[in-house]
Design an enzyme around this catalytic site. Structure first.
Site, PDB file in Angstrom:
ATOM      1  N   LYS A 202       0.825  -1.208   0.000  1.00 20.00           N
ATOM      2  CA  LYS A 202       0.000   0.000   0.000  1.00 20.00           C
ATOM      3  C   LYS A 202       0.857   1.254   0.000  1.00 20.00           C
ATOM      4  CE  LYS A 202      -3.883   2.242   2.349  1.00 20.00           C
ATOM      5  NZ  LYS A 202      -4.927   2.104   3.383  1.00 20.00           N
ATOM      6  N   GLU A 208       9.656  -5.471   4.810  1.00 23.09           N
ATOM      7  CA  GLU A 208       9.781  -6.857   4.374  1.00 23.09           C
ATOM      8  C   GLU A 208       9.532  -6.989   2.868  1.00 23.09           C
ATOM      9  OE1 GLU A 208       7.837  -6.922   8.543  1.00 23.09           O
ATOM     10  OE2 GLU A 208       7.819  -5.672   6.738  1.00 23.09           O
ATOM     11  N   GLY A 260      -5.488  -2.430   4.150  1.00 26.16           N
ATOM     12  CA  GLY A 260      -4.630  -3.527   3.705  1.00 26.16           C
ATOM     13  C   GLY A 260      -5.303  -4.882   3.753  1.00 26.16           C
ATOM     14  N   ARG A 261      -5.963  -5.194   4.871  1.00 28.21           N
ATOM     15  CA  ARG A 261      -6.563  -6.520   5.002  1.00 28.21           C
ATOM     16  C   ARG A 261      -7.893  -6.619   4.262  1.00 28.21           C
ATOM     17  NH1 ARG A 261      -5.871  -3.686   9.362  1.00 28.21           N
ATOM     18  NH2 ARG A 261      -7.597  -3.003  10.689  1.00 28.21           N
ATOM     19  N   GLU A 346      -6.287  -8.274  13.693  1.00 26.99           N
ATOM     20  CA  GLU A 346      -5.713  -6.962  13.408  1.00 26.99           C
ATOM     21  C   GLU A 346      -6.801  -5.893  13.407  1.00 26.99           C
ATOM     22  OE1 GLU A 346      -2.128  -6.506  10.862  1.00 26.99           O
ATOM     23  OE2 GLU A 346      -3.488  -5.386   9.550  1.00 26.99           O
ATOM     24  N   HIS A 377      -7.139 -34.294  14.241  1.00 28.20           N
ATOM     25  CA  HIS A 377      -6.018 -35.087  14.750  1.00 28.20           C
ATOM     26  C   HIS A 377      -4.927 -34.208  15.347  1.00 28.20           C
ATOM     27  CE1 HIS A 377      -7.441 -38.967  13.128  1.00 28.20           C
ATOM     28  NE2 HIS A 377      -8.027 -38.195  12.231  1.00 28.20           N
ATOM     29  N   LYS A 503       7.645  -2.851  14.340  1.00 32.96           N
ATOM     30  CA  LYS A 503       8.364  -2.628  13.084  1.00 32.96           C
ATOM     31  C   LYS A 503       9.344  -1.463  13.217  1.00 32.96           C
ATOM     32  CE  LYS A 503       5.889  -2.695   9.311  1.00 32.96           C
ATOM     33  NZ  LYS A 503       4.758  -2.463   8.379  1.00 32.96           N
TER      34      LYS A 503
END
Length: 535
Positions: A202, A208, A260-261, A346, A377, A503
């Site tokens: 964005k 990263e 963003g999400r 978030e 399991h 960050k």
């Protein structure tokens, strides 16, 4: 009734209902199943196995009325600044609206711009898929590497897993982690001449993502001529000038009202539009738009996202349940839990209300999960017999991508949900042991270990097939659920300041390590920096 009064009524009913058994409510409330089952946008949502009585349901729904969800919903779709800490509209619904819409962000018309970007995405996707758009050496693209993180990764990765064929025309791979191993693994077997890289960020400042984009650029530059290298780099961002400065030959933009999400529906979905084809991508947008219409128009008592939110709040705030598991009984939805972790935790992992005061009660639960039957399991033992009650969402698909029925798969989902609700009494466990040949003394010793408390709630979300339309509807269902919860808790579901602190500190520590001039930290951090730097 205002929201404070609604919370008072809610707390009173919840205190009274804590010992109620779910299974008994089907007799006490004869229309429970029909009242708590909603059809919306190709999905069937069954909330009848939730832990509420009729009075509990009414109290939870009373919170939605007290919070004036209808008015909040109108502000959302009207493009008002519902992201109140950043002064932004939140208009992911505009990104999937059908042509001719009239969405506005803070009064500014945006639908025309959205449709123009969508058309540009479709045209570019068709050009790449047809071979009209080529790389530096004139070869058509056979693979695409999508570089992003968080909302710029989880949504596209989920969609690709869910909808891609076994032999796609273009292979799509994803890189998010700055651990070099992921990039090495992603590039293995790819030919730089036929690889397209899409960098989704964005702000185009995400540490990263830029680190991984630089690795991809070095890989391409080592094998390709400088002339035409930019044809291999596409930027998707709200800061196109930064993408162009990085070396992207073309950019697809979106605006700051795209969170963003919630960005899958924007140009961030370009990788999926290329890999799947723009028509299939459009069908997913259409499914989400159908859920938008349901959320916007359905009355609260028949509104799927509202009822999902009411159930969550009943469990979290009424009954003190701080976690929820998501179990999609479909291999192609294997990334759903990871997507929902970000979407929900978030968005609603907040502790400050709209007026700056602390939230007086728990907000978002911990969300985790795995595909069924894998989860059975792994952690289902805890769900069935652990001391803590963890509500579950079961996402069930009746037929696979070849339209073959999957009774062995969905039978497991239904059985798990029923077993969580019904449990097994001490007497039933003892009787089973006696019937299996154990002595009474052995049965008395073993029976407690084979009892199940039951009364553990779940929601079932059913679809006939996992199609682009039902996938879009499913994701939009959860998006709107998150919005409703945020309004009731009086928090901002659309900022993420908690992401930023760590960050920023990471950048500080990295700079200190690279310069060799570390400042004092707390004793633990200082010691760990020295130990890691020594290596």
């Amino acid at each position: 009734m205002d929201l404070d009064a609604a919370w008072t009524a809610f707390d009173s009913v919840a205190a009274r209902d804590r010992g109620v058994r779910i299974v008994d409510q089907f007799t006490a409330d004869p229309d429970r199943l029909s009242r708590l089952t909603v059809e919306a946008a190709g999905l069937t949502i069954d909330l009848s196995k939730q832990s509420w009585t009729r009075e509990g349901f009414d109290a939870a729904l009373g919170l939605a009325h007290g919070a004036e969800i209808e008015a909040a919903r109108a502000r959302l779709f009207g493009g008002e600044a519902v992201n109140f800490t950043e002064g932004r509209a939140v208009l992911h619904a505009a990104l999937r609206a059908r042509p001719g819409g009239d969405y506005r962000a803070l009064g500014e018309p945006v639908s025309g711009e959205v449709e123009a970007v969508r058309k540009a995405m479709g045209d570019y996707a068709d050009a790449v898929r047809s071979g009209k758009e080529t790389g530096a050496t004139g070869k058509r693209f056979k693979a695409l590497v999508h570089v992003g993180i968080g909302g710029s990764d989880l949504g596209p990765r989920l969609v690709w897993d869910a909808l891609s064929s076994r032999a796609p025309d273009i292979e799509v791979r994803f890189v998010a982690n700055i651990d070099r191993a992921e990039m090495d693994q992603t590039l293995t077997g790819l030919d730089p001449e036929t690889t397209l890289v899409i960098v989704a960020s964005k702000t185009f400042t995400t540490q990263e993502t830029l680190a991984n984009a630089e690795l991809a650029r070095q890989w391409l530059a080592a094998a390709l001529p400088a002339e035409g290298l930019d044809r291999h780099f596409i930027g998707v961002t709200a800061a196109p000038q930064l993408a162009e400065r990085f070396g992207c030959g073309r950019t697809f933009a979106f605006r700051d009202w795209v969170g963003g999400r919630y960005s899958l529906w924007s140009a961030v979905g370009l990788s999926c539009a290329i890999g799947l084809g723009p028509d299939l991508f459009q069908r997913m947008l259409d499914g989400a738009a159908d859920m938008d219409a349901h959320f916007r128009d359905a009355p609260l008592e028949r509104n799927a996202p509202v009822l999902m939110a009411a159930a969550e709040i009943w469990n979290v705030n009424g009954l003190g349940r701080g976690a929820r598991t998501v179990a999609p009984y479909a291999h192609r939805l294997r990334r759903l839990a990871a997507f929902l972790q970000q979407l929900e935790m978030e968005s609603n992992g907040k502790r400050i209300r709209d007026d700056g005061s602390p939230v007086p009660r728990q907000t978002c639960p911990v969300v985790f999960g795995e595909p069924g039957t894998n989860g059975q399991h792994a952690f289902f033992q805890q769900l069935h017999q652990g001391p803590e009650t963890v509500p579950a969402d079961f996402v069930v698909v009746a037929r696979d991508e070849e339209n073959r029925p999957q009774p062995a798969l969905w039978a497991n989902a239904l059985a798990q949900a029923e077993a969580l609700m019904m449990g097994k009494s001490l007497k039933a466990a003892r009787d089973e042991l006696i019937a299996a040949g154990h002595t009474p003394a052995e049965a008395d010793r073993l029976a407690p270990h084979k009892t199940f408390p039951g009364n553990r709630p779940s929601t079932a979300i059913l679809m006939e097939r996992l199609t682009p339309e039902t996938l879009g509807a499913l994701l939009a269902l959860y998006e709107h659920k998150v919005f409703v919860e945020g309004i009731i808790w009086r928090i901002n579901s659309f900022d993420q300041w908690g992401v930023e602190l760590g960050k920023a500190m990471a950048r500080t520590i990295l700079g200190e390590v690279e310069s060799g001039q570390a400042r004092p930290h707390d004793p633990s951090t200082t010691t760990l920096i020295r130990r890691l730097s020594a290596n």
